[in-house]
Design an enzyme around this catalytic site. Structure first.
Site, PDB file in Angstrom:
ATOM      1  N   LYS A 111     -28.785  -2.122  10.863  1.00 16.51           N
ATOM      2  CA  LYS A 111     -28.213  -0.834  11.292  1.00 16.51           C
ATOM      3  C   LYS A 111     -27.404  -0.246  10.136  1.00 16.51           C
ATOM      4  CE  LYS A 111     -26.817   2.448  14.081  1.00 16.51           C
ATOM      5  NZ  LYS A 111     -26.255   3.288  12.977  1.00 16.51           N
ATOM      6  N   ASP A 150     -24.855   2.493   8.492  1.00 18.22           N
ATOM      7  CA  ASP A 150     -23.717   3.310   8.911  1.00 18.22           C
ATOM      8  C   ASP A 150     -23.861   4.686   8.278  1.00 18.22           C
ATOM      9  OD1 ASP A 150     -21.410   3.997  10.145  1.00 18.22           O
ATOM     10  OD2 ASP A 150     -20.065   2.865   8.833  1.00 18.22           O
ATOM     11  N   GLU A 157     -23.191  -2.978   9.499  1.00 18.40           N
ATOM     12  CA  GLU A 157     -22.791  -2.478  10.819  1.00 18.40           C
ATOM     13  C   GLU A 157     -23.360  -3.291  11.970  1.00 18.40           C
ATOM     14  OE1 GLU A 157     -23.021   1.581  13.562  1.00 18.40           O
ATOM     15  OE2 GLU A 157     -23.721   1.636  11.486  1.00 18.40           O
TER      16      GLU A 157
END
Length: 282
Positions: free
Chosen positions: A105, A107, A240
């Site tokens: 993931k 950011d 993240e």
């Protein structure tokens, strides 16, 4: 069962069996991307990270002869209807089945990139067009040989260590360095790919971005039981979190229970969301 390698539009040669080693390749790739763009791009100088990425060219995928594959349909000339993104549900643990694909993931800002001939739009979740904000992404989209495509991903600013820097992105001081990590493709070559399962959309995305023009890259992914360990290593590296997606599912706008996001509770993004929710409740 052997796991698939990380994919950047090329298939990487495994540097080792452990998740820590595979994640190190992701970080090295980010450093390579960061050094090859941004301020250095304006001077026309390209750098490579020490040792570089070991890779072999992406395979040319022949048409899949599978009776279970849904037929492609031509996408309408107005591609704006394809701009509503799929959204993950929050999870507390990473799924481990062989049919799950795991992506780091980033950011950043979620965007859908739409190219229609010489026009490129960068659409936010609220439908705003940020094409004027991020010129490097627009430039990369226009360099692509395909003149009609829709891809889904995250706009990010990378630090010199290869990690996304949301504060730098949000500050608007680095708009000309913002790059796009694409993790899905909704349409290409005039065809609507949303009805295809993810495992068939990924090769289409890899082919679209095989030349890797500066500004747009295919996001790396892993598949199978390595997910939880890869998530643990991502947290140790200060990333993240992770989004896990079922390989056999089609692309569907809105919340999808076959996209599961697990966040690093120590990452600033986790506290940003918590603070927003807390403020809304007051």
């Amino acid at each position: 069962m052997a796991q698939q390698g990380l994919a950047f539009g090329v298939r990487l040669v495994h540097l080792g069996p452990r998740a820590a080693e595979r994640l190190a390749v992701v970080i090295e790739h980010h450093v390579d991307v960061r050094l090859c763009s941004g301020g250095n791009r304006r001077r026309g100088t390209h750098y490579k990270s020490p040792g570089g990425l070991r890779h072999i060219p992406a395979a040319r995928h022949p048409p899949v002869k599978d009776s279970t594959r849904p037929p492609l349909v031509p996408i309408c000339a107005d591609m704006s209807k394809a701009s509503e993104p799929a959204l993950p549900v929050m999870g507390t643990k990473v799924p481990t089945g062989a049919d799950w694909m795991h992506e780091i993931k980033y950011d950043g800002y979620r965007l859908i990139v739409v190219r229609e001939n010489d026009r490129v739009r960068l659409l936010t979740k609220n439908g705003h067009d940020w094409a004027k904000r991020f010129p490097l992404i627009v430039e990369a989209a226009l360099k692509n040989r395909q003149k009609h495509f829709v891809i889904d991903g995250e706009a990010v600013v990378l630090t010199m260590t290869g990690l996304p820097d949301f504060d730098a992105l949000h500050s608007r001081r680095h708009d000309d360095e913002v790059q796009f990590y694409a993790f899905d493709i909704l349409a290409g070559d005039g065809d609507d790919y949303r009805s295809l399962p993810l495992k068939l959309r990924k090769p289409h995305l890899a082919r679209l971005l095989a030349r890797r023009p500066e500004g747009i890259f295919a996001a790396p992914y892993e598949q199978g039981e390595i997910g939880p360990e890869l998530f643990r290593q991502a947290c140790l590296h200060g990333l993240e979190g992770m989004v896990s997606k079922h390989a056999d599912r089609a692309y569907r706008a809105g919340r999808c229970d076959h996209w599961i996001k697990v966040k690093n509770r120590q990452h600033p993004a986790f506290h940003r969301v918590r603070d927003i929710v807390s403020t809304q409740k007051k």
